[in-house]
Write a protein that holds these residues in place. Sequence first.
Motif, PDB file in Angstrom:
ATOM      1  N   ALA A 141       0.836  -1.209   0.000  1.00 44.71           N
ATOM      2  CA  ALA A 141       0.000   0.000   0.000  1.00 44.71           C
ATOM      3  C   ALA A 141       0.866   1.253   0.000  1.00 44.71           C
ATOM      4  CB  ALA A 141      -0.928  -0.003   1.215  1.00 44.71           C
ATOM      5  N   GLU A 142       1.939   1.211   0.754  1.00 44.09           N
ATOM      6  CA  GLU A 142       2.804   2.394   0.827  1.00 44.09           C
ATOM      7  C   GLU A 142       3.368   2.741  -0.546  1.00 44.09           C
ATOM      8  OE1 GLU A 142       6.285   2.051   3.291  1.00 44.09           O
ATOM      9  OE2 GLU A 142       6.715   4.191   3.151  1.00 44.09           O
ATOM     10  N   MET A 143       3.773   1.724  -1.308  1.00 47.62           N
ATOM     11  CA  MET A 143       4.340   1.983  -2.633  1.00 47.62           C
ATOM     12  C   MET A 143       3.284   2.603  -3.557  1.00 47.62           C
ATOM     13  SD  MET A 143       7.410   1.255  -2.268  1.00 47.62           S
ATOM     14  CE  MET A 143       8.549   0.811  -3.512  1.00 47.62           C
ATOM     15  N   LEU A 255      -4.814   1.424   2.033  1.00 45.90           N
ATOM     16  CA  LEU A 255      -4.827   2.637   1.195  1.00 45.90           C
ATOM     17  C   LEU A 255      -5.837   3.639   1.730  1.00 45.90           C
ATOM     18  CD1 LEU A 255      -4.420   1.193  -2.398  1.00 45.90           C
ATOM     19  CD2 LEU A 255      -2.821   2.672  -1.182  1.00 45.90           C
ATOM     20  N   GLY A 256      -6.879   3.109   2.369  1.00 48.06           N
ATOM     21  CA  GLY A 256      -7.870   3.981   3.005  1.00 48.06           C
ATOM     22  C   GLY A 256      -7.212   4.851   4.063  1.00 48.06           C
ATOM     23  N   LEU A 261      -7.688   6.610  -1.872  1.00 47.09           N
ATOM     24  CA  LEU A 261      -8.506   5.651  -2.635  1.00 47.09           C
ATOM     25  C   LEU A 261      -9.165   6.268  -3.874  1.00 47.09           C
ATOM     26  CD1 LEU A 261     -10.096   3.379   0.116  1.00 47.09           C
ATOM     27  CD2 LEU A 261      -8.528   2.719  -1.709  1.00 47.09           C
ATOM     28  N   ASP A 262      -9.339   7.595  -3.855  1.00 50.52           N
ATOM     29  CA  ASP A 262      -9.953   8.245  -5.027  1.00 50.52           C
ATOM     30  C   ASP A 262      -9.106   8.073  -6.277  1.00 50.52           C
ATOM     31  OD1 ASP A 262     -12.054   9.053  -3.609  1.00 50.52           O
ATOM     32  OD2 ASP A 262     -11.442  11.166  -3.407  1.00 50.52           O
ATOM     33  N   TYR A 263      -7.830   7.858  -6.085  1.00 47.50           N
ATOM     34  CA  TYR A 263      -6.934   7.748  -7.240  1.00 47.50           C
ATOM     35  C   TYR A 263      -6.702   6.303  -7.663  1.00 47.50           C
ATOM     36  CZ  TYR A 263      -5.742  12.627  -6.394  1.00 47.50           C
ATOM     37  OH  TYR A 263      -5.795  13.979  -6.245  1.00 47.50           O
TER      38      TYR A 263
END
Length: 410
Positions: A141-143, A255-256, A261-263
């Motif tokens: 998620a970080e990446m 990611l939340g 998350l919009d992207y």
Amino acid sequence: MEGQELLHTPGGVRDVYGRECARKMHVKKEVHHILKTHGFQDIETPAFEYFDIFSKERGTVQSREMFKFFDRGNNTLVLRPDVTPSIARCVAKYWRDETMPIRLCYTGKTFVNTPPYKGKLQEVTQVGAECFHDDTSDTDAEMIAMTVECLKQCGLKEFQLEVGHADLFRGLVEEAGISQSEAQELRELIVSKNFFGAQEFVGRLEVADSLKEIFEKLPELLGDLTECVQFVKERTKNERVLQALERLQKVEEILGCYGCLDYVTVDFSMLSQYSYYTGVIFRAYTYGNGEALATGGRYDGLVQQFGKKASAIGLAIVIDQLMLALTRQNLFEDTTLGGGILLYPQSLRKEAIGLAQKYRKEGRCIQMLRKASAKSVEEYLEYAKRADVEELIYLEAVNKVETYTIKGNK
Ligand SMILES: N[C@@H](Cc1c[nH]c[nH+]1)C(=O)O
């Protein structure tokens, strides 16, 4: 070659100069800055390496797409088509005994010998990051979040990061029990987005109907992860696939926390571009650009090929594509190349040098220019505009400085 002929570059490569070059340097700096703020340390690897570093087993670009040449000992060398295998090689070599995370970042060019009719750039600037010894979904998620941040930092506003998983297709193919060549054919149909062809192909296979349904639905399995997961889960028991789905759900949850998350959208039909990918894969796109602005993914098996067991995930921002997008979307500010010209008559040379040194100490960029007595200040003002600087500082007499601000031309 002579005269005009000499002015051309080969197809697939180009000169970057003037304001475009200044902007490119800026974009590279911004992306690099984001990577540094996430704890990635710089590394440089050679522009060419032995062919074996990028050979078929490594799972990168195909051999015919590499620029190859020979050294004096007749070894085959290649201009690197990808930086990731080189970094994997370095980790196996210089961090042999390290078992805790290693974070490395780089800026460099990659060279891919694509057929000229495709009109693609064959030399591309990438800024990338690779993280080793961290197999958590947190790092996945970080990446992804970091990729989003890099693109935003450069001023891009509308883009989407498509996320998939390398094991979705692999697991489904495994369950279907089809041959390697059949799998390759199916892969090519899906990569070229020929979903109709893919459906037909799967229709002819002797596999369970539920599996056929998944393959048929593949192009529509994007957007809502929960729905996509449910659809697939109801139709397969393949462990690889189920684990991939679980991983994607975890990554989405994290990611939340990043608020990005919009992207992000999931795309189950996304296939790994390189076969070294083993987990989450992602690519960023924006409108008006067919090619990805950023790519990345998890590749837990690559470092082992160089003699060390290490999980790994990385990303690369394709600076040339990002530049294209920012230019087309008119997102660069109307800037000059910056700096100033200090114009002085020969008689005031000493004072001018002192003044330039003082300005530079203050952090200003100063180009010195001795005035030809036959040339007027107006001529220098014209030149300053062409040179795209911000100001012309004219040292007229001792302690007498006239500063002209140059209006930026777009
Ligand atoms: N090297 C990959 C991107 C990447 C970096 N790390 C993992 N994947 C590419 O050029 O597409």
